[in-house]
Enzyme design. Structure first.
Site, PDB file in Angstrom:
ATOM      1  N   THR A  14     -24.516  10.257 -42.719  1.00 34.07           N
ATOM      2  CA  THR A  14     -24.807   8.750 -42.010  1.00 34.07           C
ATOM      3  C   THR A  14     -26.267   8.821 -41.777  1.00 34.07           C
ATOM      4  OG1 THR A  14     -22.649   8.933 -40.908  1.00 34.07           O
ATOM      5  CG2 THR A  14     -24.514   7.602 -39.832  1.00 34.07           C
ATOM      6  N   VAL A  15     -26.894   9.799 -41.390  1.00 35.06           N
ATOM      7  CA  VAL A  15     -28.254   9.720 -41.054  1.00 35.06           C
ATOM      8  C   VAL A  15     -29.228   9.967 -42.125  1.00 35.06           C
ATOM      9  CG1 VAL A  15     -30.270  10.862 -39.504  1.00 35.06           C
ATOM     10  CG2 VAL A  15     -27.727  11.069 -38.714  1.00 35.06           C
ATOM     11  N   GLY A 136     -30.159   9.206 -29.963  1.00 33.48           N
ATOM     12  CA  GLY A 136     -30.413   8.549 -30.986  1.00 33.48           C
ATOM     13  C   GLY A 136     -31.481   7.652 -31.242  1.00 33.48           C
ATOM     14  N   ILE A 138     -33.388   5.747 -29.205  1.00 30.83           N
ATOM     15  CA  ILE A 138     -34.348   5.756 -28.031  1.00 30.83           C
ATOM     16  C   ILE A 138     -35.326   6.745 -28.237  1.00 30.83           C
ATOM     17  CG2 ILE A 138     -34.381   5.821 -25.448  1.00 30.83           C
ATOM     18  CD1 ILE A 138     -31.364   5.493 -25.336  1.00 30.83           C
ATOM     19  N   GLY A 189     -13.240   7.218 -35.718  1.00 27.57           N
ATOM     20  CA  GLY A 189     -14.214   7.981 -36.538  1.00 27.57           C
ATOM     21  C   GLY A 189     -15.331   8.047 -35.175  1.00 27.57           C
ATOM     22  N   GLU A 192     -16.996  13.376 -32.943  1.00 34.11           N
ATOM     23  CA  GLU A 192     -17.512  14.256 -33.714  1.00 34.11           C
ATOM     24  C   GLU A 192     -16.397  15.101 -34.608  1.00 34.11           C
ATOM     25  OE1 GLU A 192     -20.735  15.491 -34.286  1.00 34.11           O
ATOM     26  OE2 GLU A 192     -21.692  14.196 -32.680  1.00 34.11           O
ATOM     27  N   ASP A 203     -22.340  18.368 -26.694  1.00 33.83           N
ATOM     28  CA  ASP A 203     -23.332  17.507 -27.500  1.00 33.83           C
ATOM     29  C   ASP A 203     -24.195  17.004 -26.559  1.00 33.83           C
ATOM     30  OD1 ASP A 203     -24.262  15.629 -29.865  1.00 33.83           O
ATOM     31  OD2 ASP A 203     -23.841  14.184 -28.020  1.00 33.83           O
ATOM     32  N   LYS A 207     -28.546  17.840 -25.855  1.00 40.59           N
ATOM     33  CA  LYS A 207     -29.706  17.095 -25.398  1.00 40.59           C
ATOM     34  C   LYS A 207     -30.414  17.094 -24.313  1.00 40.59           C
ATOM     35  CE  LYS A 207     -26.978  13.591 -28.363  1.00 40.59           C
ATOM     36  NZ  LYS A 207     -25.958  12.621 -28.439  1.00 40.59           N
TER      37      LYS A 207
HETATM   38  P1  NAP Z   1     -22.813  13.606 -41.742  1.00 36.83           P
HETATM   39  O1  NAP Z   1     -22.521  12.285 -42.061  1.00 36.83           O
HETATM   40  O2  NAP Z   1     -21.680  14.554 -41.460  1.00 36.83           O
HETATM   41  O3  NAP Z   1     -23.531  14.372 -42.969  1.00 36.83           O
HETATM   42  C1  NAP Z   1     -23.897  15.547 -43.238  1.00 36.83           C
HETATM   43  C2  NAP Z   1     -24.426  15.627 -44.388  1.00 36.83           C
HETATM   44  O4  NAP Z   1     -25.043  17.009 -44.471  1.00 36.83           O
HETATM   45  C3  NAP Z   1     -23.665  15.382 -45.545  1.00 36.83           C
HETATM   46  O5  NAP Z   1     -24.481  14.840 -46.648  1.00 36.83           O
HETATM   47  C4  NAP Z   1     -23.342  16.761 -46.191  1.00 36.83           C
HETATM   48  O6  NAP Z   1     -22.793  16.786 -47.651  1.00 36.83           O
HETATM   49  C5  NAP Z   1     -24.650  17.604 -45.707  1.00 36.83           C
HETATM   50  N1  NAP Z   1     -24.064  18.866 -45.867  1.00 36.83           N
HETATM   51  C6  NAP Z   1     -23.460  19.635 -44.928  1.00 36.83           C
HETATM   52  N2  NAP Z   1     -23.389  20.927 -45.217  1.00 36.83           N
HETATM   53  C7  NAP Z   1     -24.282  21.068 -46.376  1.00 36.83           C
HETATM   54  C8  NAP Z   1     -24.784  22.299 -47.028  1.00 36.83           C
HETATM   55  N3  NAP Z   1     -23.981  23.420 -46.546  1.00 36.83           N
HETATM   56  N4  NAP Z   1     -25.590  21.880 -47.979  1.00 36.83           N
HETATM   57  C9  NAP Z   1     -25.930  20.637 -48.154  1.00 36.83           C
HETATM   58  N5  NAP Z   1     -25.825  19.986 -47.681  1.00 36.83           N
HETATM   59  C10 NAP Z   1     -24.872  19.777 -46.633  1.00 36.83           C
HETATM   60  O7  NAP Z   1     -23.601  13.969 -40.475  1.00 36.83           O
HETATM   61  P2  NAP Z   1     -24.471  13.060 -39.706  1.00 36.83           P
HETATM   62  O8  NAP Z   1     -23.741  12.021 -38.782  1.00 36.83           O
HETATM   63  O9  NAP Z   1     -25.416  12.437 -40.837  1.00 36.83           O
HETATM   64  O10 NAP Z   1     -25.415  13.839 -38.855  1.00 36.83           O
HETATM   65  C11 NAP Z   1     -26.577  14.647 -39.394  1.00 36.83           C
HETATM   66  C12 NAP Z   1     -27.269  15.506 -38.176  1.00 36.83           C
HETATM   67  O11 NAP Z   1     -27.710  14.224 -37.223  1.00 36.83           O
HETATM   68  C13 NAP Z   1     -26.137  16.272 -37.263  1.00 36.83           C
HETATM   69  O12 NAP Z   1     -27.056  17.205 -36.832  1.00 36.83           O
HETATM   70  C14 NAP Z   1     -25.790  15.439 -36.055  1.00 36.83           C
HETATM   71  O13 NAP Z   1     -25.749  15.917 -34.991  1.00 36.83           O
HETATM   72  C15 NAP Z   1     -27.384  14.513 -36.055  1.00 36.83           C
HETATM   73  N6  NAP Z   1     -27.233  13.226 -35.400  1.00 36.83           N
HETATM   74  C16 NAP Z   1     -26.351  12.458 -36.029  1.00 36.83           C
HETATM   75  C17 NAP Z   1     -26.224  10.826 -35.267  1.00 36.83           C
HETATM   76  C18 NAP Z   1     -25.086  10.123 -35.901  1.00 36.83           C
HETATM   77  O14 NAP Z   1     -25.213   9.029 -35.271  1.00 36.83           O
HETATM   78  N7  NAP Z   1     -24.547  10.336 -36.906  1.00 36.83           N
HETATM   79  C19 NAP Z   1     -26.880  10.714 -34.269  1.00 36.83           C
HETATM   80  C20 NAP Z   1     -27.950  11.888 -33.674  1.00 36.83           C
HETATM   81  C21 NAP Z   1     -27.901  13.061 -34.274  1.00 36.83           C
HETATM   82  P3  NAP Z   1     -21.864  15.952 -48.401  1.00 36.83           P
HETATM   83  O15 NAP Z   1     -22.105  14.489 -47.947  1.00 36.83           O
HETATM   84  O16 NAP Z   1     -21.853  16.158 -49.576  1.00 36.83           O
HETATM   85  O17 NAP Z   1     -20.605  16.318 -47.573  1.00 36.83           O
HETATM   86  N1  HSE Z   2     -21.556  12.249 -30.965  1.00 33.56           N
HETATM   87  C1  HSE Z   2     -22.782  11.645 -30.421  1.00 33.56           C
HETATM   88  C2  HSE Z   2     -22.675  10.486 -29.487  1.00 33.56           C
HETATM   89  C3  HSE Z   2     -23.647  11.090 -31.738  1.00 33.56           C
HETATM   90  O1  HSE Z   2     -21.336  10.145 -29.442  1.00 33.56           O
HETATM   91  O2  HSE Z   2     -23.449  10.142 -28.549  1.00 33.56           O
HETATM   92  C4  HSE Z   2     -25.002  10.991 -31.251  1.00 33.56           C
HETATM   93  O3  HSE Z   2     -25.616  12.339 -31.002  1.00 33.56           O
END
Ligand code: NAP
Ligand code: HSE
Length: 428
Positions: A14-15, A136, A138, A189, A192, A203, A207
Site C-alpha cells: 500500500t505505502v 498517517g 498528519i 480489510g 492489520e 499499533d 505511535k
Molecule cells: P503491505 O501492503 O503489507 O506491503 C508490505 C510490502 O513489503 C509488500 O510489498 C511486501 O512484498 C514487502 N515485503 C514484506 N516482506 C518483505 C521481505 N522480506 N523482503 C522484501 N519485501 C518484503 O504494507 P503497507 O500497508 O504498505 O505498510 C508498510 C509499512 O507502513 C508498515 O510498517 C506499516 O505499519 C506502515 N504504515 C502503513 C499504513 C497504511 O495505511 N497501510 C499507514 C501507516 C504506516 P510483496 O508485495 O511482494 O508481498
Molecule cells: N492499522 C493502522 C490504523 C494503520 O488503523 O490506524 C495505520 O497505522
C-alpha cells in the site's frame, strides 16, 4: 541542475506503491520544491512478478532489501515493509551502517528499536525520519520536532488508530456489537494482518511512544506504555456514555508528571462536544499542549496509500532540501531514560454495574466507594428489570488504584451482579 536525490524503496505494498505514484506523478513539482530531482533507483519486495498497478520497469530490482539498503547508488533508503524484526530491521541497520538516510513508516520497528537505531544513525551522520509512522498523513512528527520545538510540551494525546475509531463509531452509529463490527472491518480489510495490533491498542501504543520521546526528550519506551484495547467496550457502554454526553475513544495520553512519564493507550470517555469526541470513522486526531502555544489540534487521515505516502515523501523532501533533524528532535545520546509513572494521575471515572434489586443495595455500593475514598458526582438507574437494576455512577476524581480497591470490595456486599465496568473520563 544539482544532483538528484536517489531513492531505494523496500516494500511495494500500500505505502510503497503510493510513494512510487507520487514520485512519478509529481516529479516536476518535487524537483521545483526541493531544488533537485527526486529519483527512484531501485526497489525491493517479495514477489517480483506481481502486478502492482505501477510501472517499475525503470528501476533496478533487488530480491533482498538488505542488498538494496547497501547499494552505492542510493542516498535514501525507504523502509515500507513492516515488522519490528527480520528484513525491516536488518535492512534499516544495513542502510544506516552504509551511511544512508532512512525514511520509515514502520512504527513497530521504531517504537521498539528506535533508540539504538537513532544512535547508530547519528554515529554515521545519517538521519532517520518517520512521519508516516504516526497518524498517517498528519504531519505530527514535524509539528512536534520543528514547529513546536520552542515549547515545553505538557501533554500529547489523541486517537491514533483509525481502525479502532472506525469500530467504535460504527458500533454507535449502527447499533452493532463489537464482534459484529470487528468481523465487518476484518472482512473489509481495515484491520492489520494480526488484528490484535489494532484492537489491542498495540499499533496506537507504538505511535504514542514515538510522540512521547520527541515531546519529553526521553528515550522511546514502548514497554512503559500502559495498554488496554477496545475488545471489552460494549454497545451498552457506548449508549450509556452517549446519554451522559460522552463518547468512548481509544485514547492515547502522554504527559510528564511529578511521578514520572505517564503513557497510556486505553478506552476513555471524552465529552461528545470536544473535537476528539466528534471524530468519526478512520480519521486520526492528535492534540498537543505546550507552555507557549497552549493547545493545537491536528486532524486527518491516519492510514491509506495517499496519506501515508504523502508523509513518507514529506520526509524525503526535507532530506532533499538539506534539512537534517535528529530522529527524536535532539541528539539520541542526550535523550533521558524516563522514569515510568506507576499510576495515572487521578481522573473521574464512569462506573457501570448491575445491582440486585433489594433494599439498601445502592447504599452498600455507595458505602464501599466511600470507604475507598471515592466521592460520587452523578448516579442513575436505567432499564430496571424485576430482579436487577443497572446503575451508572460518575465519580469525582480518583485513582485507578482506589477504584479497583472499591470494585474488589463490591463482592462482599452481595448486591453487585457480574463484573462492574470502569472507564476513565479524560479532560480534553
Ligand atoms: P503491505 O501492503 O503489507 O506491503 C508490505 C510490502 O513489503 C509488500 O510489498 C511486501 O512484498 C514487502 N515485503 C514484506 N516482506 C518483505 C521481505 N522480506 N523482503 C522484501 N519485501 C518484503 O504494507 P503497507 O500497508 O504498505 O505498510 C508498510 C509499512 O507502513 C508498515 O510498517 C506499516 O505499519 C506502515 N504504515 C502503513 C499504513 C497504511 O495505511 N497501510 C499507514 C501507516 C504506516 P510483496 O508485495 O511482494 O508481498
Ligand atoms: N492499522 C493502522 C490504523 C494503520 O488503523 O490506524 C495505520 O497505522
Amino acid at each position: 541542475m544539482t544532483s538528484p536525490l536517489r531513492l531505494g524503496i523496500a516494500g511495494l505494498g500500500t505505502v510503497g506503491v503510493g510513494v512510487v505514484r507520487i514520485v512519478q506523478k509529481n516529479a516536476e513539482l518535487l524537483a521545483a520544491r526541493a531544488g533537485r530531482p527526486i529519483e527512484i533507483v531501485a526497489v525491493s519486495a517479495r514477489a517480483r512478478d506481481k502486478d502492482r498497478g505501477v510501472d517499475l520497469s525503470a528501476y533496478a530490482w533487488e530480491d533482498d532489501p538488505v542488498t538494496l539498503a547497501r547499494r552505492d547508488d542510493i542516498d535514501v533508503f525507504i523502509e515500507v515493509m513492516g515488522g519490528h524484526e527480520g528484513p525491516a530491521k536488518d535492512a534499516t541497520e544495513a542502510a544506516i551502517a552504509s551511511g544512508k538516510d532512512v525514511v520509515s513508516a514502520n512504527k513497530a520497528l521504531l517504537a521498539i528499536h528506535g533508540q539504538a537505531l537513532a544512535e547508530a544513525a547519528e554515529d554515521k551522520g545519517a538521519v532517520i525520519r518517520f512521519e508516516a509512522a504516526v497518524a498517517g498523513g498528519i504531519p505530527v512528527v514535524k509539528a512536534l520536532t520543528e514547529g513546536l520545538a520552542a515549547n515545553e510540551i505538557t501533554r500529547v494525546m489523541g486517537v491514533m488508530n483509525g481502525s479502532c475509531n472506525y469500530i467504535l463509531t460504527r458500533m454507535e452509529n449502527a447499533g452493532l456489537t463489537y464482534q459484529q463490527v470487528f468481523d465487518e472491518a476484518n472482512a473489509l480489510g481495515y484491520l492489520e494482518a494480526d488484528p490484535e495490533l489494532d484492537v489491542g491498542g498495540i499499533d496506537a501504543g507504538h505511535k504514542l511512544a514515538l510522540l512521547s520521546a520527541i515531546a519529553f526528550g526521553t528515550q522511546v519506551d514502548f514497554g512503559a506504555v500502559e495498554l488496554e484495547g477496545i475488545g471489552s467496550v460494549t454497545i451498552e457502554d457506548i449508549r450509556q456514555a452517549a446519554d451522559m454526553g460522552f463518547k468512548i475513544k481509544l485514547l492515547g495520553v502522554a504527559q510528564m508528571t511529578g511521578r514520572g512519564l505517564e503513557q497510556r493507550m486505553s478506552p476513555c470517555l471524552v465529552p461528545d462536544t470536544s473535537p476528539l469526541g466528534q471524530l468519526q470513522g478512520g480519521t486520526n486526531m492528535v492534540v498537543i499542549e505546550g507552555d507557549a502555544v497552549t493547545q493545537i489540534v491536528l486532524r486527518g487521515p491516519g492510514a491509506g496509500e495517499g496519506p501515508t505516502a504523502s508523509a513518507v515523501m514529506g520526509d524525503v523532501m526535507d532530506i532533499a532540501r538539506g534539512l537534517r533533524v535528529s530522529t527524536f528532535g535532539q541528539p539520541a545520546r542526550k535523550l533521558r531514560k524516563a522514569r515510568a509513572a506507576r499510576a495515572a494521575i487521578p481522573a473521574p471515572y464512569y462506573l457501570r454495574m448491575h445491582l440486585i434489586d433489594k433494599p439498601g443495595a445502592l447504599a452498600k455500593v455507595a458505602h464501599a466507594l466511600g470507604e475507598a475514598g471515592i466521592s460520587i458526582d452523578r448516579m442513575r438507574q436505567y432499564d430496571h428489570s424485576a430482579t436487577e437494576a443497572p446503575v451508572l455512577i460518575v465519580t469525582h476524581k480518583t485513582t485507578r488504584t482506589a477504584l479497583d480497591e472499591a470494585i474488589a470490595s463490591f463482592a462482599a456486599t452481595g448486591v453487585v451482579a457480574g463484573e462492574p465496568v470502569a472507564i476513565r473520563i479524560e479532560a480534553v
